[in-house]
Design a protein around this motif. Sequence first.
Motif, PDB file in Angstrom:
ATOM      1  N   VAL A 242      -6.642  -6.023   0.620  1.00 52.69           N
ATOM      2  CA  VAL A 242      -6.429  -4.978   1.494  1.00 52.69           C
ATOM      3  C   VAL A 242      -5.084  -4.831   2.032  1.00 52.69           C
ATOM      4  CG1 VAL A 242      -7.140  -3.821   3.848  1.00 52.69           C
ATOM      5  CG2 VAL A 242      -8.741  -4.729   2.319  1.00 52.69           C
TER       6      VAL A 242
ATOM      7  N   LEU B  16     -11.371   0.597  -2.180  1.00 49.91           N
ATOM      8  CA  LEU B  16     -11.339   0.147  -0.765  1.00 49.91           C
ATOM      9  C   LEU B  16     -12.401   0.930  -0.111  1.00 49.91           C
ATOM     10  CD1 LEU B  16      -7.583   0.593   0.187  1.00 49.91           C
ATOM     11  CD2 LEU B  16      -9.093  -1.385   0.790  1.00 49.91           C
TER      12      LEU B  16
ATOM     13  N   ASP C 230     -12.323  -5.722  -0.619  1.00 46.94           N
ATOM     14  CA  ASP C 230     -12.852  -6.010   0.703  1.00 46.94           C
ATOM     15  C   ASP C 230     -12.495  -7.427   1.361  1.00 46.94           C
ATOM     16  OD1 ASP C 230     -14.765  -5.110   2.692  1.00 46.94           O
ATOM     17  OD2 ASP C 230     -16.258  -6.059   1.935  1.00 46.94           O
TER      18      ASP C 230
END
Length: 189
Positions: free
Chosen positions: A172, A161, A167
């Motif tokens: 995420v 991350l 990304d």
Amino acid sequence: MNTDSNSELNREETVKSDEIFKGKMISLQVDTVALPNGKHATREIVKHPGASAVMALLNGKLLVVEQFRKPLEKCLIEIPAGKLDSGEDPMEAAARELEEETGYRAKKLTLLNSFYTSPGFADEKLYLYFADELEQGVQNPDEDEELIVKAITMEQAEKYLAEGRIDDAKTVLAVYAWKLYIARGQWQG
């Protein structure tokens, strides 16, 4: 402040819709809409059949795939995911993508949540599933996919991350859901 999702206050009525492009994965249309104030505006809309993703844990590690993403011109580390085929159930798509991309099958899939990826211009809805009871299956990526499968620790996920190697929104979100799961020891409550 009006929070009624069925409110007519912000509704835009479509006056005209023109299909600009129709591809294998997406189509693009340009709509002319009538605004509540009586004026007209243009909306560029990407139509997408939806997708499913799987946050799969193997011996306490997150299963991910690394692949090159042409729109970004870089490799990303992502949870397994893929678009829904026409009429396909999102859970079936999640199971299919997990095995195709990683070579593992889920004994059980649990829907964590579903969300729109970019509602300002696209109608894509992504379904995020969880699996932690896995068995060996057969990896069979699409012809045009080159994947590296990894099982990563939370520390590795946090490092990826920070480096921008994880990304994309779905991954995420999955990492933060995993953190919450570790902290709580359960998904809800």
